[in-house]
Design a protein around this motif. Structure first.
Motif, mmCIF file in Angstrom:
data_model
loop_
_atom_site.group_PDB
_atom_site.id
_atom_site.type_symbol
_atom_site.label_atom_id
_atom_site.label_comp_id
_atom_site.label_asym_id
_atom_site.label_seq_id
_atom_site.Cartn_x
_atom_site.Cartn_y
_atom_site.Cartn_z
ATOM 1 N N CYS A 167 -6.174 31.101 5.519
ATOM 2 C CA CYS A 167 -6.695 30.429 4.339
ATOM 3 C C CYS A 167 -7.934 31.186 3.859
ATOM 4 C CB CYS A 167 -7.039 28.973 4.660
ATOM 5 S SG CYS A 167 -7.841 28.072 3.322
ATOM 6 N N ILE A 174 -2.692 30.103 8.815
ATOM 7 C CA ILE A 174 -1.620 29.345 8.161
ATOM 8 C C ILE A 174 -0.313 29.712 8.840
ATOM 9 C CG2 ILE A 174 -0.351 29.022 6.010
ATOM 10 C CD1 ILE A 174 -2.930 29.689 4.520
ATOM 11 N N HIS A 178 1.724 26.113 2.573
ATOM 12 C CA HIS A 178 0.403 26.395 2.018
ATOM 13 C C HIS A 178 0.553 26.560 0.504
ATOM 14 C CE1 HIS A 178 2.374 30.283 2.425
ATOM 15 N NE2 HIS A 178 1.558 30.750 1.484
ATOM 16 N N LEU A 188 -4.382 28.984 0.222
ATOM 17 C CA LEU A 188 -5.117 27.768 0.563
ATOM 18 C C LEU A 188 -4.268 26.954 1.534
ATOM 19 C CD1 LEU A 188 -7.910 26.911 -0.547
ATOM 20 C CD2 LEU A 188 -6.722 25.302 -2.042
ATOM 21 N N CYS A 189 -4.855 26.527 2.659
ATOM 22 C CA CYS A 189 -4.128 25.728 3.647
ATOM 23 C C CYS A 189 -4.004 24.281 3.150
ATOM 24 C CB CYS A 189 -4.815 25.780 4.997
ATOM 25 S SG CYS A 189 -6.431 24.971 5.047
#
Length: 808
Positions: A167, A174, A178, A188-189
């Motif tokens: 992330c 990750i 995601h 972005l997680c």
């Protein structure tokens, strides 16, 4: 230490006989047969020829200097090369024996089934959490698109198996679902997505979001200042095919239900006999050491058996203590090694590379001075010479240097192949600790093509000083990356001249020693203090460990936040504190530990690590170390099923740290490990169940249906041959299809069940004992012979288990 034999007179010459070669009198196989294998010189007066290989020779000075525990007659019977302890430069850097670098850890089918069930039981609760987190983001995406969750199709991300996907906001790894930008590589997680929608942004500036149709929030790519491109939305993607993780959860739950596996490991108070502490039997008391004096606590004693006494019961002890988050100490692990030297000059030979290398940094170390915590560069030979002789600065003060986490860039196996093999040989509980082959080490479950975390082994070489001087090399209070085992391989007391010793004592006379000084009120047990003083003075003592319990961490952090101004770092008081443990900036002295007891009522486990001790530290237990002498230790991290939850908790702490913090990155990838460990365990159990159903006899054949089988033929059921019976009396079945009934089910022929139950049970126990002996002492056997014996034992055990069922 063995006393070296110096042959003299006619009696000793006759004893050594033709083992010693003088000049050209000995029979030569090649032109350089008189050369010493260690120093490659042939001008020595006398050399010893090995009678085992009949090839290697060692001169008397080299035997005296490099192998002080060997007698000449021992070298003649089997030279250091034959004993696998040769420490010449060529052998230390040789890769010829790397094919058996990692000890064999083969398991029979029964053990693999048990271990796989153990993995399913331990990881199942966390896999449920992973699926729940992903389903929340799936539901949010389905609402945004106006679809049902079942009708949602998530595209796959285009990552290679060797990529470490993180992330870009919290640096957490990750492993599946995601959000990713369509125009740049920003990721972005799901945890960060949930926090952004909820307005919770720890350690971050305001994140740009876009509100669409009421409560629907679409997360967009952040500006370039935050690592994004400020164009486009973040699309939901998955690394694995859609619903793979949820399907794996269904299979795991089905197996858990079928095998009656509960969600949490057994942790009843009666699960471990160590809880009887010193009031238990004499045998149990010998396996315990008192490491704390907490009131109303049953965990003041630590499990510390000798390596030679570990059996299957010892593994159960280890698993139980690991689950409870309690350290374990295994004594005398070096007894299972070949005896390769870890002396300073031998290590110097092993650490340096070929002299043909022109790079100067290859022959230098980056070390830390533990008196001012500054880094400095030092020549390898000078560093190892100071390990036992001491190094002094311009003011005449003793330097306390520390080389940690070495080698930093390459693997321990590549730089020190022989010492790495020696370390692997001494490791206890190898199914947990081996970094490449441990069945219960979750790090080994990652695919071969994936990028794996660096879990070691790594070496730490530290100078030490007498505790009366009040200073020495220390390891600051910190967490381990995961579970870790630290083995003390060598210790040495620094030899200081009387003149320098007098100068040091005068310089430190005004300073008050902090070790074991009694000030004010203290709640230490006096008998514990006396025992620890005796341990400090033990010639085999090497380092003092303090390990805190997991449940005491919140109070420990509160104490450090309140008193951090009292600690000194690089000759100045600490001015800033981010995290009291992850900063690795504190070392608690005896005075601090007394204050910790009086103010917060918590006390660490404190014990002395001796030469040959392996210390296991569970994940999530903060620890600190102080060396009493110069010490060489090797540590390796592993991820046990029992500590997966604690590793996940630590990963959450890492993501809450500031972006540039040195502990911010999630190096372990524990979620990815847990997923692959569960996948492989489920697959093995499914295959084992299928194989068992195929091998089940149909129809079952009762023993009473075979009336003409003699009693001597029944004992042959475990073999590959079927007893010879008239064809008209017995239907055609495979040898393993003949079942064995319990004694109460067999009619009126008591000789038959007696042979079956007693003989096969005795054979099974004998084979299991031989398997344990081979695992423990197998390094003394030739590799090919050991592999053959191991295969034969496993094959015989599989046959017996197929007939009698699993061992009770």
């Amino acid at each position: 230490m063995k006393k070296r034999l110096k042959p003299h007179g006619n009696e000793n010459k006759a004893a050594v006989g033709n083992m010693l070669m003088k000049g050209s009198k000995a029979k030569k196989k090649r032109s350089d047969s008189n050369n010493c294998h260690q120093c490659h010189r042939r001008d020595k007066e006398r050399v010893v020829r090995c009678t085992k290989c009949n090839q290697k020779n060692y001169c008397i000075p080299c035997i005296t200097r490099w192998y002080p525990t060997m007698e000449e007659i021992d070298c003649a019977e089997a030279c250091p090369v034959c004993r696998d302890i040769c420490n010449c430069a060529a052998c230390l850097q040789s890769n010829a024996a790397n094919k058996d670098l990692i000890p064999d850890v083969k398991l029979c089918t029964k053990d693999k089934v048990q271990h796989s069930r153990h993995i399913v039981r331990a990881i199942l609760p966390y896999l449920k959490q992973f699926v729940a987190e992903q389903n929340m983001e799936r539901e949010e995406e389905a609402r945004i698109q106006g679809l049902s969750v079942t009708g949602l199709q998530i595209p796959r991300a285009n990552f290679s198996p060797n990529d470490q996907v993180q992330c870009d906001k919290c640096k957490t790894s990750i492993f599946d679902v995601h959000r990713s930008c369509l125009k740049c590589s920003y990721k972005l997680c799901v945890t960060c997505c949930r926090e952004i929608r909820g307005g919770f942004l720890p350690g971050s500036t305001h994140y740009q979001v876009h509100d669409v149709i009421g409560n629907f929030i679409i997360i967009v790519c952040p500006p370039e200042s935050m690592g994004g491109c400020d164009h486009g939305n973040l699309e939901l993607k998955s690394i694995y095919p859609d619903k793979w993780v949820s399907e794996l959860l269904k299979k795991a739950e089905s197996i858990a239900e079928m095998c009656s596996i509960t969600d949490s490991p057994e942790a009843s108070e009666g699960a471990c006999s160590c809880l009887r502490s010193y009031q238990g039997s004499e045998m149990e008391s010998a396996k315990l050491c008192e490491a704390a004096s907490r009131e109303d606590s049953n965990d003041n004693f630590l499990y510390c058996p000798s390596a030679v006494n570990i059996g299957k019961l010892g593994v159960k002890h280890f698993q139980w203590h690991l689950y409870k988050g309690e350290p374990v100490i295994i004594r005398n692990v070096l007894s299972g090694t070949a005896g390769l030297s870890w002396e300073p000059l031998v290590m110097w030979r092993a650490c340096r590379k070929s002299r043909k290398t022109n790079h100067l940094h290859i022959l230098e170390f980056q070390v830390r001075n533990c008196l001012n915590w500054c880094e400095e560069t030092i020549n390898m030979h000078q560093f190892f010479k100071g390990y036992s002789d001491g190094l002094f600065d311009s003011e005449g003060q003793l330097k306390i240097l520390k080389l940690e986490d070495w080698p930093p860039a390459e693997s321990f196996e590549e730089r020190l192949p022989r010492h790495c093999r020696e370390f692997f040989r001494c490791l206890p509980f190898r199914h947990y600790t081996l970094p490449h082959a441990g069945y219960l080490n979750m790090s080994t479950k990652l695919p071969e093509v994936s990028l794996k975390p660096d879990l070691g082994p790594k070496m730490c070489i530290s100078y030490g000083a007498d505790h009366k001087f009040g200073f020495g090399s220390v390891t600051m209070l910190q967490y381990a990356l995961s579970d870790t085992v630290n083995v003390l391989m060598h210790t040495a007391a620094i030899c200081v001249s009387a003149e320098r010793l007098s100068m040091m004592e005068q310089a430190l006379k005004s300073q008050q020693g902090e070790m074991l000084k009694d000030k004010g009120k203290r709640r230490y047990n006096p008998s514990i203090v006396r025992n620890r003083i005796q341990e400090f003075e033990d010639p085999e003592s090497g380092a003092v460990w303090d390990i805190f319990r997991r449940q005491d961490v919140p109070k420990l952090e509160d104490y450090l936040r309140e008193h951090y101004g009292e600690f000194r770092h690089i000759d100045s008081r600490l001015q800033q504190l981010v995290h009291p443990i992850h900063d690795k900036a504190f070392y608690l002295t005896e005075e601090h530990k007394r204050s910790l007891i009086e103010e917060y009522g918590i006390e660490p486990w404190t014990f002395v690590q001796k030469l040959g001790d392996a210390v296991f530290v569970p994940a999530g237990c903060p620890y600190q170390i102080r060396n009493l002498k110069s010490c060489t230790s090797v540590a390796v991290n592993f991820v046990s099923p029992e500590s997966v939850g604690e590793c996940i908790r630590l990963s959450r702490e890492y993501r809450s740290l500031p972006y540039n913090h040195r502990s911010k990155e999630d190096k372990l990838q524990v979620k990815k490990m847990a997923y692959h460990a569960m996948r492989r365990a489920v697959k093995y159990l499914e295959n084992a169940t299928a194989d068992k159903s195929r091998s089940r006899p149909t129809p079952p054949l009762a023993l009473r249906d075979v009336p003409h089988v003699a009693s001597r033929d029944v004992s042959r059921v475990a073999s590959r041959d079927v007893p010879r019976v008239a064809p008209r009396d017995v239907p055609a079945v495979a040898p393993r299809d003949v079942p064995i009934l319990a004694p109460r089910d067999v009619p009126q022929n008591p000789a038959m069940p007696e042979i079956m139950t007693v003989d096969l049970g005795f054979i099974r126990e004998d084979l299991e004992a031989k398997k344990m002996l081979l695992d423990r002492e197998g390094h003394f056997v030739a590799p090919q012979r050991r592999e053959y014996l191991d295969d034969e034992i496993n094959n015989l055990l599989d046959i017996i288990y197929a007939v009698t069922g699993p061992a009770p």
